[in-house]
Design an enzyme around this catalytic site. Structure first.
Site, PDB file in Angstrom:
ATOM      1  N   GLU A  78      61.480 -60.241  30.765  1.00 58.81           N
ATOM      2  CA  GLU A  78      61.896 -61.646  30.608  1.00 58.81           C
ATOM      3  C   GLU A  78      60.833 -62.510  29.926  1.00 58.81           C
ATOM      4  OE1 GLU A  78      63.307 -62.853  34.484  1.00 58.81           O
ATOM      5  OE2 GLU A  78      64.713 -61.185  34.593  1.00 58.81           O
ATOM      6  N   ASN A 120      62.287 -55.708  28.517  1.00 54.91           N
ATOM      7  CA  ASN A 120      63.554 -55.878  29.232  1.00 54.91           C
ATOM      8  C   ASN A 120      63.873 -57.373  29.300  1.00 54.91           C
ATOM      9  OD1 ASN A 120      65.601 -54.616  30.957  1.00 54.91           O
ATOM     10  ND2 ASN A 120      64.606 -55.638  32.689  1.00 54.91           N
ATOM     11  N   HIS A 144      73.372 -58.952  33.348  1.00 54.54           N
ATOM     12  CA  HIS A 144      73.951 -59.697  34.484  1.00 54.54           C
ATOM     13  C   HIS A 144      75.088 -60.543  33.906  1.00 54.54           C
ATOM     14  CE1 HIS A 144      70.844 -58.465  37.261  1.00 54.54           C
ATOM     15  NE2 HIS A 144      69.942 -58.746  36.331  1.00 54.54           N
ATOM     16  N   GLU A 154      70.430 -53.603  34.165  1.00 56.32           N
ATOM     17  CA  GLU A 154      70.670 -54.353  35.421  1.00 56.32           C
ATOM     18  C   GLU A 154      72.111 -54.857  35.482  1.00 56.32           C
ATOM     19  OE1 GLU A 154      67.681 -57.364  36.194  1.00 56.32           O
ATOM     20  OE2 GLU A 154      66.086 -56.152  35.317  1.00 56.32           O
ATOM     21  N   ASP A 170      75.538 -56.048  36.471  1.00 54.55           N
ATOM     22  CA  ASP A 170      76.413 -56.442  37.577  1.00 54.55           C
ATOM     23  C   ASP A 170      77.350 -57.516  37.036  1.00 54.55           C
ATOM     24  OD1 ASP A 170      74.735 -58.709  37.573  1.00 54.55           O
ATOM     25  OD2 ASP A 170      73.711 -58.113  39.406  1.00 54.55           O
TER      26      ASP A 170
HETATM   27  O1  9MR Z   1      67.429 -58.462  42.861  1.00 53.44           O
HETATM   28  C1  9MR Z   1      66.125 -58.961  42.935  1.00 53.44           C
HETATM   29  C2  9MR Z   1      65.950 -59.852  44.132  1.00 53.44           C
HETATM   30  O2  9MR Z   1      66.136 -59.131  45.332  1.00 53.44           O
HETATM   31  C3  9MR Z   1      64.574 -60.495  44.114  1.00 53.44           C
HETATM   32  O3  9MR Z   1      64.469 -61.435  45.161  1.00 53.44           O
HETATM   33  C4  9MR Z   1      64.323 -61.169  42.773  1.00 53.44           C
HETATM   34  C5  9MR Z   1      62.893 -61.673  42.678  1.00 53.44           C
HETATM   35  O4  9MR Z   1      61.968 -60.641  42.694  1.00 53.44           O
HETATM   36  O5  9MR Z   1      64.519 -60.259  41.716  1.00 53.44           O
HETATM   37  C6  9MR Z   1      65.806 -59.718  41.666  1.00 53.44           C
HETATM   38  O6  9MR Z   1      65.901 -58.819  40.579  1.00 53.44           O
HETATM   39  C7  9MR Z   1      65.780 -59.393  39.297  1.00 53.44           C
HETATM   40  C8  9MR Z   1      65.066 -58.400  38.421  1.00 53.44           C
HETATM   41  O7  9MR Z   1      63.849 -58.002  39.000  1.00 53.44           O
HETATM   42  C9  9MR Z   1      64.834 -58.959  37.032  1.00 53.44           C
HETATM   43  N1  9MR Z   1      66.069 -59.433  36.441  1.00 53.44           N
HETATM   44  C10 9MR Z   1      66.882 -60.316  37.278  1.00 53.44           C
HETATM   45  C11 9MR Z   1      67.135 -59.655  38.629  1.00 53.44           C
HETATM   46  C12 9MR Z   1      68.095 -60.480  39.464  1.00 53.44           C
HETATM   47  O8  9MR Z   1      67.586 -61.747  39.740  1.00 53.44           O
END
Ligand code: 9MR
Length: 489
Positions: free
Chosen positions: A151, A192, A228, A262, A264
């Site tokens: 990101e 990513n 997402h 990722e 969903d």
């Molecule tokens: O799903 C993840 C969530 O449980 C965490 O609280 C959050 C912060 O670390 O991150 C979420 O995963 C993210 C991923 O690492 C990067 N892309 C977005 C994902 C969803 O927010």
């Protein structure tokens, strides 16, 4: 009849050639050299054996959802906590699953000692280098792929004003990839990001960034598209992800691997059958986009069950974003992904279920017959996919053909020169019988009758014809067992 083969009793409208309800995503993915992955929640893994089972049987790749984030590995400086990450990697190794490591450089989930401004620039840079190299070395040979930088971009395609950009300058990205490469030269290194799946300024920015980094020799092997996604409410006529495949192709053109990392697809709660159908279609689109691009090496879902999903707390009012429901049961989206994975070329023998004899291509290229199975080349058939569920069937370079494109029952089925686009050389594979079997009707697409042994004969050398479709498959005179279709391990 009989010959030790079970006679199927009913006909199911299964979604794809091999997509019986018992064949897992993992089996289908492996059969085509593909990785189907899921993010793993450590807490769910620790307490839920149903979750563990689904993870093991449905996926051949895993991504720790949170366990490898820096805040979880070193909340206090110098006190490393590898337990949860180790547990996921150990289990994946045991289950013969690939691991995508996630994620080394991100602006979120950082320890406070990193973000609180107490470190000098040199110390911060050194801390990042140590973090990357320690983590990558620890899992060298066991984590095959790393999301190195996550990101890094804004919506407008410029670099995000993260702590890394602000404190270390834009060179942090190249540095991170180089440090990771040094630590494990065999790992594939990815950048990513989200919202770059369609033609946006962000996609342009990412494209230019990857292109320029590679031109400078920065070791970046792949681009991950998080994907997402949401189904708007009310459900729009045009569902999302229409540009995903073009995007994957575009980036593959840079000479890198691409992956959906990722996926969903959330809906507005409460969900209903229409929303879940729209979601299923969008999952289908995502899976088809990836498997249709040769450099798209994996598709990972971010959570595989609605029972444990970041969306519940992450996006209040939205949810039910995953392939399995809150009871770990398959949702419509699961069947769609399953049928996409099942839809591929394959090769093997074709056995008449009622006689146990093998479909045989005569040397003179004339009418096909059944004959005792010999394992010979004249009994090996290649099924080449033309469209969903539709295949050409060849042996020795000749195509199974209904002679003269006749629509009559009793027309001969012969081996002829293959001509593209001829419906009398294209067959729908319609699954028959109990789930988990490899049993199909072969239906010529110009007539939608059934390929069968003439008169239901069990005799050696009995000829093969196009027969009137019989709705009953008892006895199974119109049913063929295809050895090349993937089976449950
Ligand atoms: O799903 C993840 C969530 O449980 C965490 O609280 C959050 C912060 O670390 O991150 C979420 O995963 C993210 C991923 O690492 C990067 N892309 C977005 C994902 C969803 O927010």
């Amino acid at each position: 009849m009989g010959i030790g083969l079970a006679a199927p009793a009913l006909i199911l409208g299964a979604p794809g050639p091999a997509a019986s309800a018992e064949i897992t995503l993992r089996t289908l993915a492996a059969a085509r050299g593909f990785r189907i992955g899921a993010s793993v929640s450590s807490s769910a893994l620790e307490k839920d054996s149903g979750y563990q089972d689904k993870l093991k049987y449905e996926f051949n790749s895993v991504t720790p959802e949170n366990a490898m984030k820096w805040a979880n590995l070193e909340a206090t400086r110098g006190q490393e906590t590898w337990g949860k990450a180790d547990a996921i990697v150990d289990l994946a190794t045991q289950n013969n699953q690939m691991v995508r490591g996630h994620t080394l450089v991100w602006h979120k989930s950082l320890p406070t000692w990193v973000t609180d401004g107490t470190l000098s620039t040199d110390e911060l840079r050194d801390a990042l280098k140590q973090h990357i190299q320690k983590t990558v070395k620890r899992y060298a040979g066991r984590v095959a792929v790393w999301d190195v930088v996550n990101e890094a971009l804004n919506d407008d395609g410029t670099l995000r004003q993260s702590i890394w950009l602000q404190r270390l300058g834009s060179g942090y990205i190249a540095d991170a990839f180089r440090w990771a490469r040094e630590a494990d030269p065999s790992a594939k290194l990815y950048i990513n990001d989200f919202d770059a799946e369609w033609a946006t300024p962000k996609r342009d920015g990412l494209y230019k960034l990857v292109r320029d980094l590679r031109a400078q020799g920065v070791p970046i092997d792949g681009v991950g598209f998080q994907t997402h996604t949401l189904i708007k409410d009310p459900i729009p006529a045009a569902l999302p992800l229409t540009q995903l495949q073009d995007t994957l192709k575009l980036f593959a053109g840079l000479g890198v691997d691409v992956a959906v990392t990722e996926l969903d697809i959330r809906v507005k709660l409460p969900s209903d059958a229409d929303k879940l159908a729209a979601q299923a279609e969008t999952y289908r689109r995502a899976a088809a986009a990836c498997v249709g691009v040769s450099r798209c090496v994996s598709l990972t879902v971010w959570g595989f069950t609605d029972k444990y999903s970041w969306v519940d707390s992450g996006v209040p009012g939205w949810g039910d974003a995953d392939l399995l429901d809150r009871s770990l049961q398959k949702k419509p989206a699961y069947a769609k992904v399953q049928s996409v994975l099942a839809d591929r070329d394959f090769a093997g023998t074709v056995t008449a279920l009622h006689s146990g004899q093998c479909l045989t291509m005569p040397a003179d290229g004339r009418r096909l017959v059944q004959s005792s199975c010999t394992n010979g080349q004249d009994q090996k058939f290649t099924f080449q996919r033309v469209a969903t569920k539709i295949y050409t069937i060849t042996s020795g370079g000749k195509c199974l053909t209904v002679d003269g494109a006749s629509t009559a029952a009793g027309a001969a089925v012969s081996g002829r020169a293959c001509v593209a686009g001829k419906p009398e050389q294209q067959f729908e594979l319609r699954p028959v019988g109990e789930v988990g079997a490899q049993d199909y009707r072969l239906m010529p697409t110009h007539s939608y009758k059934s390929v069968a042994v003439k008169g239901g004969s069990t005799a050696n050398w009995a000829p093969v014809e196009q027969a009137q479709y019989l709705s009953s498959t008892t006895p199974p005179t119109q049913v063929w067992r295809l050895s090349g279709v993937p089976r449950q391990p």
